[in-house]
Design a protein around this motif. Structure first.
Motif, PDB file in Angstrom:
ATOM      1  N   CYS A 133       0.880  -1.175   0.000  1.00  9.33           N
ATOM      2  CA  CYS A 133       0.000   0.000   0.000  1.00  9.33           C
ATOM      3  C   CYS A 133       0.914   1.220   0.000  1.00  9.33           C
ATOM      4  N   GLY A 134       0.906   1.946  -1.118  1.00  8.77           N
ATOM      5  CA  GLY A 134       1.814   3.081  -1.208  1.00  8.77           C
ATOM      6  C   GLY A 134       1.659   3.825  -2.517  1.00  8.77           C
ATOM      7  N   SER A 135       2.692   4.557  -2.881  1.00  7.24           N
ATOM      8  CA  SER A 135       2.627   5.423  -4.053  1.00  7.24           C
ATOM      9  C   SER A 135       2.827   4.631  -5.344  1.00  7.24           C
ATOM     10  N   PRO A 136       2.283   5.128  -6.451  1.00  9.10           N
ATOM     11  CA  PRO A 136       2.517   4.482  -7.745  1.00  9.10           C
ATOM     12  C   PRO A 136       4.001   4.428  -8.099  1.00  9.10           C
ATOM     13  N   GLN A 137       4.738   5.476  -7.750  1.00  8.92           N
ATOM     14  CA  GLN A 137       6.158   5.500  -8.075  1.00  8.92           C
ATOM     15  C   GLN A 137       6.889   4.325  -7.432  1.00  8.92           C
ATOM     16  N   GLU A 138       6.618   4.100  -6.148  1.00  8.81           N
ATOM     17  CA  GLU A 138       7.270   2.987  -5.463  1.00  8.81           C
ATOM     18  C   GLU A 138       6.799   1.646  -6.030  1.00  8.81           C
ATOM     19  N   PHE A 139       5.516   1.535  -6.311  1.00  6.03           N
ATOM     20  CA  PHE A 139       4.959   0.275  -6.814  1.00  6.03           C
ATOM     21  C   PHE A 139       5.591  -0.114  -8.139  1.00  6.03           C
ATOM     22  N   PHE A 140       5.712   0.852  -9.057  1.00  5.97           N
ATOM     23  CA  PHE A 140       6.200   0.529 -10.385  1.00  5.97           C
ATOM     24  C   PHE A 140       7.719   0.634 -10.528  1.00  5.97           C
ATOM     25  N   SER A 141       8.347   1.523  -9.768  1.00  7.75           N
ATOM     26  CA  SER A 141       9.788   1.736  -9.934  1.00  7.75           C
ATOM     27  C   SER A 141      10.636   0.937  -8.953  1.00  7.75           C
ATOM     28  N   GLU A 142      10.076   0.592  -7.795  1.00  9.18           N
ATOM     29  CA  GLU A 142      10.830  -0.142  -6.782  1.00  9.18           C
ATOM     30  C   GLU A 142      10.024  -1.338  -6.282  1.00  9.18           C
ATOM     31  N   PRO A 143       9.572  -2.195  -7.198  1.00  9.21           N
ATOM     32  CA  PRO A 143       8.682  -3.288  -6.783  1.00  9.21           C
ATOM     33  C   PRO A 143       9.427  -4.386  -6.028  1.00  9.21           C
ATOM     34  N   THR A 144       8.685  -5.046  -5.153  1.00 10.32           N
ATOM     35  CA  THR A 144       9.209  -6.270  -4.561  1.00 10.32           C
ATOM     36  C   THR A 144       9.287  -7.339  -5.648  1.00 10.32           C
ATOM     37  N   GLN A 145       9.917  -8.457  -5.350  1.00  6.64           N
ATOM     38  CA  GLN A 145      10.006  -9.518  -6.347  1.00  6.64           C
ATOM     39  C   GLN A 145       8.629 -10.016  -6.744  1.00  6.64           C
ATOM     40  N   ARG A 146       7.725 -10.126  -5.752  1.00  2.49           N
ATOM     41  CA  ARG A 146       6.370 -10.609  -6.070  1.00  2.49           C
ATOM     42  C   ARG A 146       5.649  -9.638  -6.993  1.00  2.49           C
ATOM     43  N   ILE A 147       5.759  -8.342  -6.706  1.00  5.02           N
ATOM     44  CA  ILE A 147       5.101  -7.350  -7.549  1.00  5.02           C
ATOM     45  C   ILE A 147       5.758  -7.309  -8.930  1.00  5.02           C
ATOM     46  N   HIS A 148       7.068  -7.447  -8.981  1.00  7.49           N
ATOM     47  CA  HIS A 148       7.762  -7.502 -10.267  1.00  7.49           C
ATOM     48  C   HIS A 148       7.237  -8.659 -11.113  1.00  7.49           C
ATOM     49  N   ASP A 149       7.067  -9.810 -10.479  1.00  8.73           N
ATOM     50  CA  ASP A 149       6.544 -10.980 -11.202  1.00  8.73           C
ATOM     51  C   ASP A 149       5.122 -10.726 -11.686  1.00  8.73           C
ATOM     52  N   PHE A 150       4.313 -10.072 -10.851  1.00 11.00           N
ATOM     53  CA  PHE A 150       2.934  -9.749 -11.234  1.00 11.00           C
ATOM     54  C   PHE A 150       2.915  -8.796 -12.423  1.00 11.00           C
ATOM     55  N   LEU A 151       3.722  -7.756 -12.363  1.00 10.30           N
ATOM     56  CA  LEU A 151       3.747  -6.780 -13.457  1.00 10.30           C
ATOM     57  C   LEU A 151       4.257  -7.424 -14.744  1.00 10.30           C
ATOM     58  N   SER A 152       5.223  -8.329 -14.622  1.00  8.99           N
ATOM     59  CA  SER A 152       5.731  -9.023 -15.799  1.00  8.99           C
ATOM     60  C   SER A 152       4.637  -9.897 -16.411  1.00  8.99           C
ATOM     61  N   ALA A 153       3.859 -10.554 -15.556  1.00  7.60           N
ATOM     62  CA  ALA A 153       2.763 -11.393 -16.049  1.00  7.60           C
ATOM     63  C   ALA A 153       1.683 -10.558 -16.722  1.00  7.60           C
ATOM     64  N   MET A 154       1.539  -9.309 -16.268  1.00  5.36           N
ATOM     65  CA  MET A 154       0.556  -8.403 -16.874  1.00  5.36           C
ATOM     66  C   MET A 154       1.137  -7.690 -18.084  1.00  5.36           C
ATOM     67  N   SER A 155       2.375  -8.064 -18.464  1.00  5.34           N
ATOM     68  CA  SER A 155       3.061  -7.467 -19.618  1.00  5.34           C
ATOM     69  C   SER A 155       3.240  -5.976 -19.469  1.00  5.34           C
ATOM     70  N   PHE A 156       3.490  -5.533 -18.216  1.00  5.83           N
ATOM     71  CA  PHE A 156       3.722  -4.118 -17.971  1.00  5.83           C
ATOM     72  C   PHE A 156       5.203  -3.892 -17.741  1.00  5.83           C
ATOM     73  N   THR A 157       5.777  -2.918 -18.401  1.00  6.91           N
ATOM     74  CA  THR A 157       7.162  -2.515 -18.161  1.00  6.91           C
ATOM     75  C   THR A 157       7.197  -1.061 -17.789  1.00  6.91           C
ATOM     76  N   SER A 158       7.913  -0.718 -16.736  1.00  4.96           N
ATOM     77  CA  SER A 158       7.957   0.678 -16.293  1.00  4.96           C
ATOM     78  C   SER A 158       8.922   1.484 -17.139  1.00  4.96           C
TER      79      SER A 158
END
Length: 246
Positions: A221-246
């Motif tokens: 729970c936090g800012s979009p900048q942290e979510f997309f630019s400094e993701p945890t490994q789990r969030i990174h994996d989720f974003l990769s699965a969603m085909s999103f690249t920052s």
């Protein structure tokens, strides 16, 4: 401000919401994301009391609901009148024109006179780009147009908070863009909004706060900048699965 404390919702043996603690600031947009079945819609529907958690506290301004206790219908109505909900399906009245779909609740629930309700409805239809469709029926509109009417209808009730549950999931990309532009404009006007979405580009552009849910728990729970630019490994994996690249 909306606030949840120690919210638990159970379906059979599965915890759909597991000790949820979160604040949703007013005049900001909170976007809820996560994998399928993570509890996103359950969380949003709990805010409108369409789902009733087994325990926890829900505070909205001066009103507090204890889910472990019986909830009076008066409390439910009091809370729902402060919120507007837009679903995946449009749920418009097929036998009413666009204008009457938007004015029906303000006239019969808020007891507005017809002239006032129609004036407001036309302003809202103009806001969502449908002022020329006021006298048409839902079946004459595209899916994106129907969803924009649903947004205008919810706004007509003058809610303090707007809830959107995957409002574009049933639309193709072009029609999805129409609806997302409306939501972006509402966010720019500092409306208080909570949006469940699968569209990461939209989440990045519109959110003041991002909530990431998995297995009924808040993992971020936090800012979009942290979510997309400094993701945890789990969030990174989720974003990769969603085909999103920052």
């Amino acid at each position: 401000m909306l606030q949840l404390a120690h919210i638990n919702k159970i379906y059979g043996k599965r915890k759909a919401l597991n000790d949820i603690n979160i604040q949703f600031p007013d005049h900001e947009t909170t976007v809820i994301v996560g994998p399928s079945g993570s509890g996103k819609s359950t969380l949003l529907r709990s805010l409108n009391l369409l789902e009733r958690p087994e325990s926890g506290l829900y505070s909205f301004d001066q009103q507090t609901i204890d889910f472990s206790q019986p909830i009076a219908e008066k409390e439910v109505l009091q809370l729902r009148r402060k919120t507007g909900m837009v679903f995946q399906s449009f749920n418009l009245f097929p036998h009413l024109t666009v204008l009457k779909n938007v004015t029906e609740a303000p006239i019969h629930v808020l007891h507005q006179d017809k002239a006032t309700a129609e004036k407001t409805a036309r302003q809202l239809l103009q806001q969502v780009g449908l002022d020329q469709k006021a006298n048409q029926y839902p079946m004459e509109l595209s899916g994106g147009q129907q969803q924009r009417v649903a947004i205008a209808r919810a706004l007509a009730m003058q809610p303090e908070y707007m809830f959107f549950d995957e409002p574009t999931s049933a639309l193709d990309p072009e029609l999805e863009a129409e609806v997302l532009r409306v939501l972006l404009n509402l966010a720019k006007q500092h409306n208080s909004m909570i949006v469940v979405t699968h569209n990461m580009e939209f989440a990045k552009g519109v959110a003041d706060q991002i909530v990431f849910l998995e297995e009924g728990q808040i993992l971020f729970c936090g800012s979009p900048q942290e979510f997309f630019s400094e993701p945890t490994q789990r969030i990174h994996d989720f974003l990769s699965a969603m085909s999103f690249t920052s």
